[in-house]
Enzyme design. Structure first.
Site, PDB file in Angstrom:
ATOM      1  N   ASP A  11       0.852  -1.180   0.000  1.00  0.00           N
ATOM      2  CA  ASP A  11       0.000   0.000   0.000  1.00  0.00           C
ATOM      3  C   ASP A  11       0.897   1.241   0.000  1.00  0.00           C
ATOM      4  O   ASP A  11       1.764   1.371   0.862  1.00  0.00           O
ATOM      5  CB  ASP A  11      -0.886   0.030   1.254  1.00  0.00           C
ATOM      6  CG  ASP A  11      -1.996  -1.009   1.171  1.00  0.00           C
ATOM      7  OD1 ASP A  11      -2.111  -1.670   0.120  1.00  0.00           O
ATOM      8  OD2 ASP A  11      -2.737  -1.172   2.158  1.00  0.00           O
ATOM      9  N   ASP A 130     -14.090  -5.618  -5.459  1.00  0.00           N
ATOM     10  CA  ASP A 130     -14.255  -5.657  -4.004  1.00  0.00           C
ATOM     11  C   ASP A 130     -15.665  -6.157  -3.720  1.00  0.00           C
ATOM     12  O   ASP A 130     -16.638  -5.479  -4.048  1.00  0.00           O
ATOM     13  CB  ASP A 130     -14.084  -4.245  -3.407  1.00  0.00           C
ATOM     14  CG  ASP A 130     -12.629  -3.782  -3.450  1.00  0.00           C
ATOM     15  OD1 ASP A 130     -11.756  -4.608  -3.787  1.00  0.00           O
ATOM     16  OD2 ASP A 130     -12.364  -2.600  -3.160  1.00  0.00           O
TER      17      ASP A 130
END
Lengths: 251, 208
Positions: A11, A130
């Site tokens: 990330d 997602d």
């Protein structure tokens, strides 16, 4: 024989790794280039950057990060997060990304996937899904999991394949961050629904979860973030473990 | 020495450029161009290719004089040329991706879709697969049999003369993944994305 891939994900926020490998000999623990290099030297089959930069003025930093990384890492590099347009994709690919992962934009505007797949080839277009369980179905979420589109994840997966996605990166929102393992049912259902490779994501807490994702989730590749952070497991360890469980990996 | 990477709008070639520059280490001049006059003066040429067979052939033909100069380079002057992925596929007479499209015709054969055996094999063939070296190739110097290479493709090159095949890989069937015909080399896999072992292949080509 084709090997199952292990993909560590980093990330990146404002050009810095948010969580990362915490090795003592690391000069700069927040430098994504250095972390990516450690992963690729350690046998990662691909590297994934997820850009979680929120502010618009810092959005261009990721291009510089990708450019520097691609000059040092000679395994495939996938970059996702905040991709809105063909122009964004073009810029990332020109900086040296090999694939881009498109999430919200793929839901909001189907032309982004259709056109980019035609222009750049399906091999570099990953659609990130997602999904969150609702009853006996899963629904697609956008904007980093904040908005429910109400779209059925399985139907959506099939649609994205038809639109020209080369791969699907499927994240279970119910499992993400829990370390309880992948949502195996979600992975296997999507994997049997489409004929393109599925990358499983969300929820890995130990090496057995990686095994399950491939064995029972039928994923072609497994993505994980936190188990590789802070040196809990190295990519090499993960591969040796998968190998010991009879899963074909590149060692 | 000058090695030219042909930039003909065939998709993303940054990784190819980066890997060749990494291997060349400033000792070899790596040029990226579509200018036929510069290609003519090169010692070696790299022909990358991403996207579809049709789009790559069209992109090549869109640049005036490019296919002629490549033909002169590889076929008449017999100078070393390396095709990567669709760059290799374009050596064929014909390809069947999207629609039937004429290739460069350097190595007789066709490019057709990999048989996925009714969905048993996912396409694209993406990831690391082992190569089975079936013939000594100059670009495989110090490359072990069964080495892993990175693949991403849905179509395969089927040459008529099996003697040109230098390596195959097992996915649904034995897919041709490397060819060598005199001065012409090609890999279906991506040496530029195949880690150290891939860079070694690039080194071998540069040092032919």
């Amino acid at each position: 024989m084709l090997k199952n891939r292990i993909i560590p994900c980093l990330d990146v926020k404002n050009g810095r790794v948010v969580k990362g490998i915490n090795f003592v000999d690391l000069k700069d623990a927040g430098d994504p280039v250095e972390q990516a290099k450690i992963y690729s030297d350690g046998g990662a089959d691909e590297i994934c950057f997820l850009d979680i930069t929120a502010s618009n003025e810092n959005r261009d930093i990721i291009y510089d990060v990708v450019e520097k990384t691609s000059r040092k890492c000679f395994v495939p590099l996938t970059v996702g997060g905040g991709i809105r347009s063909i122009e964004d994709i073009n810029k990332l690919l020109n900086c040296g990304a090999d694939k881009v992962s498109i999430n919200t934009a793929a839901v909001e505007n189907s032309k982004v996937v259709i056109d980019s797949s035609k222009k750049f080839g399906a091999q570099c277009i990953v659609v990130a899904i997602d999904a969150k369980k609702k009853g006996d179905k899963w629904e697609v979420f956008t904007h980093g999991g904040r908005n429910n589109s109400g779209i059925d994840a399985l139907e959506y997966a099939k649609q994205m394949e038809q639109n020209g996605a080369g791969e699907l990166l499927v994240t279970s929102m119910d499992r993400d961050g829990t370390q309880l393992g992948y949502d195996i049912k979600l992975m296997s259902k999507i994997s049997s629904k489409v004929n393109i490779p599925v990358i499983a994501s969300g929820g890995v807490g130990n090496l057995d979860h990686l095994v399950d994702g491939i064995k029972f989730g039928n994923a072609s590749a497994v993505l994980a973030a936190s188990i590789f952070h802070y040196g809990k497991h190295s990519v090499q360890e993960a591969k040796e473990y998968l190998d010991s469980k009879g899963i074909p990996v590149r060692i | 020495m000058k090695v030219t990477i042909v930039d003909y709008n065939s998709g993303n070639i940054s990784s190819v450029i980066n890997s060749f520059k990494e291997v060349a280490k400033n000792k070899v001049n790596i040029e990226v161009t579509s200018d036929p006059n510069k290609i003519k003066l090169s010692d070696k040429v790299v022909l990358p290719g991403q996207g579809s067979f049709k789009s790559c052939v069209e992109a090549l033909n869109n640049i005036y004089g490019l296919s002629d100069v490549l033909n002169e380079f590889a076929i008449i002057n017999k100078k070393p040329l390396l095709g990567i992925c669709v760059g290799l596929q374009m050596f064929a007479d014909v390809g069947f991706e999207e629609t039937e499209t004429k290739g460069l015709g350097w190595i007789s054969g066709k490019v057709s879709k990999i048989d996925n055996q009714d969905g048993k094999f996912k396409l694209p063939h993406i990831g690391w697969n082992q190569i089975n070296i079936v013939k000594d190739s100059k670009i495989f110097k110090h490359i072990d049999n069964n080495s892993h290479m990175y693949f991403v493709h849905s179509y395969e090159f089927v040459p008529n003369d099996k003697n040109v095949i230098s390596a195959t890989t097992d996915y649904s069937s034995n897919i041709v993944c490397s060819v060598e015909k005199e001065n012409i080399f090609g890999t279906q896999f991506h040496p530029e994305k195949s880690d150290k072992i891939g860079l070694k292949i690039i080194y071998n080509f540069i040092n032919l």
